[in-house]
Design a protein around this motif. Structure first.
Motif, PDB file in Angstrom:
ATOM      1  N   CYS A 106      30.135  45.610  51.109  1.00  0.00           N
ATOM      2  CA  CYS A 106      31.376  45.367  50.368  1.00  0.00           C
ATOM      3  C   CYS A 106      31.085  45.348  48.870  1.00  0.00           C
ATOM      4  N   LEU A 107      31.848  46.123  48.124  1.00  0.00           N
ATOM      5  CA  LEU A 107      31.739  46.168  46.663  1.00  0.00           C
ATOM      6  C   LEU A 107      32.687  45.124  46.068  1.00  0.00           C
ATOM      7  N   VAL A 108      32.170  44.246  45.214  1.00  0.00           N
ATOM      8  CA  VAL A 108      33.002  43.231  44.563  1.00  0.00           C
ATOM      9  C   VAL A 108      33.125  43.587  43.082  1.00  0.00           C
ATOM     10  N   VAL A 109      34.369  43.853  42.668  1.00  0.00           N
ATOM     11  CA  VAL A 109      34.646  44.254  41.288  1.00  0.00           C
ATOM     12  C   VAL A 109      35.563  43.203  40.657  1.00  0.00           C
ATOM     13  N   VAL A 110      35.120  42.630  39.559  1.00  0.00           N
ATOM     14  CA  VAL A 110      35.926  41.636  38.837  1.00  0.00           C
ATOM     15  C   VAL A 110      36.240  42.179  37.450  1.00  0.00           C
ATOM     16  N   ASP A 111      37.520  42.354  37.181  1.00  0.00           N
ATOM     17  CA  ASP A 111      37.990  42.707  35.846  1.00  0.00           C
ATOM     18  C   ASP A 111      38.464  41.399  35.208  1.00  0.00           C
ATOM     19  N   PRO A 112      37.664  40.812  34.316  1.00  0.00           N
ATOM     20  CA  PRO A 112      37.995  39.478  33.774  1.00  0.00           C
ATOM     21  C   PRO A 112      39.051  39.563  32.675  1.00  0.00           C
ATOM     22  N   VAL A 113      40.277  39.784  33.079  1.00  0.00           N
ATOM     23  CA  VAL A 113      41.372  40.023  32.133  1.00  0.00           C
ATOM     24  C   VAL A 113      41.722  38.708  31.432  1.00  0.00           C
ATOM     25  N   MET A 114      41.348  38.610  30.157  1.00  0.00           N
ATOM     26  CA  MET A 114      41.552  37.362  29.430  1.00  0.00           C
ATOM     27  C   MET A 114      41.991  37.553  27.987  1.00  0.00           C
ATOM     28  N   ALA A 115      41.623  38.706  27.387  1.00  0.00           N
ATOM     29  CA  ALA A 115      41.779  38.807  25.930  1.00  0.00           C
ATOM     30  C   ALA A 115      41.781  40.264  25.484  1.00  0.00           C
ATOM     31  N   ASP A 116      42.167  40.468  24.231  1.00  0.00           N
ATOM     32  CA  ASP A 116      42.085  41.803  23.623  1.00  0.00           C
ATOM     33  C   ASP A 116      42.231  41.644  22.115  1.00  0.00           C
ATOM     34  N   ASN A 117      41.710  42.605  21.396  1.00  0.00           N
ATOM     35  CA  ASN A 117      41.815  42.617  19.926  1.00  0.00           C
ATOM     36  C   ASN A 117      41.356  41.305  19.296  1.00  0.00           C
ATOM     37  N   GLY A 118      40.297  40.722  19.869  1.00  0.00           N
ATOM     38  CA  GLY A 118      39.680  39.546  19.280  1.00  0.00           C
ATOM     39  C   GLY A 118      40.304  38.215  19.631  1.00  0.00           C
ATOM     40  N   LYS A 119      41.358  38.210  20.482  1.00  0.00           N
ATOM     41  CA  LYS A 119      42.063  36.963  20.777  1.00  0.00           C
ATOM     42  C   LYS A 119      42.297  36.804  22.274  1.00  0.00           C
ATOM     43  N   LEU A 120      42.263  35.543  22.736  1.00  0.00           N
ATOM     44  CA  LEU A 120      42.638  35.246  24.109  1.00  0.00           C
ATOM     45  C   LEU A 120      44.138  35.462  24.287  1.00  0.00           C
ATOM     46  N   TYR A 121      44.531  35.872  25.497  1.00  0.00           N
ATOM     47  CA  TYR A 121      45.955  35.921  25.806  1.00  0.00           C
ATOM     48  C   TYR A 121      46.519  34.499  25.789  1.00  0.00           C
ATOM     49  N   THR A 122      47.825  34.389  25.591  1.00  0.00           N
ATOM     50  CA  THR A 122      48.442  33.068  25.413  1.00  0.00           C
ATOM     51  C   THR A 122      48.273  32.170  26.630  1.00  0.00           C
ATOM     52  N   THR A 123      48.120  32.766  27.826  1.00  0.00           N
ATOM     53  CA  THR A 123      47.976  31.961  29.044  1.00  0.00           C
ATOM     54  C   THR A 123      46.540  31.511  29.287  1.00  0.00           C
ATOM     55  N   MET A 124      45.601  31.978  28.464  1.00  0.00           N
ATOM     56  CA  MET A 124      44.191  31.697  28.692  1.00  0.00           C
ATOM     57  C   MET A 124      43.698  30.508  27.857  1.00  0.00           C
ATOM     58  N   THR A 125      42.734  29.773  28.410  1.00  0.00           N
ATOM     59  CA  THR A 125      42.130  28.634  27.729  1.00  0.00           C
ATOM     60  C   THR A 125      40.613  28.743  27.841  1.00  0.00           C
ATOM     61  N   GLU A 126      39.919  27.906  27.099  1.00  0.00           N
ATOM     62  CA  GLU A 126      38.455  27.890  27.189  1.00  0.00           C
ATOM     63  C   GLU A 126      37.996  27.486  28.593  1.00  0.00           C
ATOM     64  N   GLU A 127      38.798  26.641  29.267  1.00  0.00           N
ATOM     65  CA  GLU A 127      38.460  26.272  30.644  1.00  0.00           C
ATOM     66  C   GLU A 127      38.534  27.486  31.558  1.00  0.00           C
ATOM     67  N   MET A 128      39.510  28.355  31.312  1.00  0.00           N
ATOM     68  CA  MET A 128      39.622  29.594  32.089  1.00  0.00           C
ATOM     69  C   MET A 128      38.410  30.490  31.845  1.00  0.00           C
ATOM     70  N   VAL A 129      37.993  30.583  30.584  1.00  0.00           N
ATOM     71  CA  VAL A 129      36.820  31.403  30.255  1.00  0.00           C
ATOM     72  C   VAL A 129      35.587  30.883  30.981  1.00  0.00           C
ATOM     73  N   GLU A 130      35.402  29.577  30.969  1.00  0.00           N
ATOM     74  CA  GLU A 130      34.234  28.976  31.631  1.00  0.00           C
ATOM     75  C   GLU A 130      34.243  29.259  33.128  1.00  0.00           C
ATOM     76  N   ASN A 131      35.401  29.162  33.752  1.00  0.00           N
ATOM     77  CA  ASN A 131      35.481  29.429  35.184  1.00  0.00           C
ATOM     78  C   ASN A 131      35.360  30.923  35.494  1.00  0.00           C
ATOM     79  N   MET A 132      35.796  31.777  34.572  1.00  0.00           N
ATOM     80  CA  MET A 132      35.614  33.214  34.763  1.00  0.00           C
ATOM     81  C   MET A 132      34.129  33.565  34.731  1.00  0.00           C
TER      82      MET A 132
END
Length: 290
Positions: A106-132
């Motif tokens: 089984c191939l496991v692919v994770v696209d860690p969608v969190m941010a773009d253009n140098g900034k986190l998306y509004t729904t993302m937090t540092e806690e989310m980054v740590e868990n990602m």
């Protein structure tokens, strides 16, 4: 028993309008001959980019029962592919999904969608980054964009980056768990108006690069489309550099097919005009070793 068609569990949100997430992933993988089994994390009337007043239904509370039913049915997958996740709890649910359904083939692919253009998306937090960071440790392949790679590593976002530094970033990301690290939207300082996708395969200690001309526009959902083509290509038996090349060529074709039309770019690229190209054989490639 050998299945006649490869099967992917796609763990993403479903945005009804805007050609992103599952509304892009399902047609792309289906066109490539892959069965898509969606695990919707949320249902939105539109994606959240440049739309206001959208409806949002969080499906976190139903995800575990949904997944448990699949487990009782002994459904198995050739690939587990996750994308945008809306909370720490959802990240933990995906982590448990991998524990339940992973097997050696089984191939496991994770696209860690969190941010773009140098900034986190509004729904993302540092806690989310740590868990990602914890989630990517269970992946075979990760596909962060340049901004997301910086956040995963705790590095400052700076587009003035050289080849040696990006290689060090990729090695550090691979040390978190994944065998293959693919960073998209890497600024190419050697050539103006060019952007690159760079991949590192830890097992072979090899770096690959595919570059394309930068087109001055933005369409939501292109990251979902790129990773979907990558997944489909690998499941069809292509090598990593060919899969990278197919992904970049497809996104470039999508943008070129869309750019000449006057319509709101928030609706996404015109996938419908380009999907059939995924059935064509590769006639040229532009990947290179770094």
């Amino acid at each position: 028993m050998i299945r006649p068609v490869k099967r992917v569990a796609a763990i993403h949100d479903l945005s009804g309008f805007g050609r992103s997430s599952l509304t892009a992933i399902i047609p792309i993988l289906s066109t490539m001959g892959i069965q898509v089994c969606p695990v919707p994390t949320a249902i939105l009337s539109t994606h959240t980019g440049d739309f206001e007043g959208y409806s949002f239904v969080d499906l976190t509370d139903s995800m575990e029962a949904y997944i448990e039913h699949w487990h009782k049915l002994n459904i198995d997958f050739d690939c587990i592919y996750s994308g945008f996740l809306g909370s720490v709890r959802q990240i933990n649910i995906v982590s448990k999904f991998i524990d339940l359904f992973y097997h050696d083939d089984c191939l496991v692919v994770v696209d860690p969608v969190m941010a773009d253009n140098g900034k986190l998306y509004t729904t993302m937090t540092e806690e989310m980054v740590e868990n990602m960071r914890k989630l990517i440790s269970k992946a075979n392949i990760i596909t962060p964009n340049f901004t997301e790679a910086a956040y995963l590593l705790g590095e400052e976002y700076n587009t003035d980056i050289n080849e040696d530094k990006i290689k060090k970033w990729m090695i550090r990301l691979s040390e978190m768990g994944p065998n293959t690290v693919i960073i998209t939207s890497v600024p190419d300082i050697k050539e103006d108006k060019t952007t690159s996708v760079i991949a590192y395969n830890k097992e072979d200690d090899v770096f690959w690069k595919v570059s394309c001309k930068y087109i001055p526009t933005f369409y939501p959902g292109t990251g979902d489309a790129f990773t979907s083509v990558l997944v489909g290509s690998l499941l069809q038996g292509d090598s990593l550099p060919i899969a990278l090349d197919r992904g970049v060529q497809f996104i470039t074709a999508c943008i070129k097919a869309s750019y000449g039309f006057k319509y709101p770019h928030r609706e996404g690229v015109l996938l419908e005009r380009v999907l059939d190209t995924l059935r064509l054989p590769m006639t040229s490639s532009s990947y290179e070793l770094l």
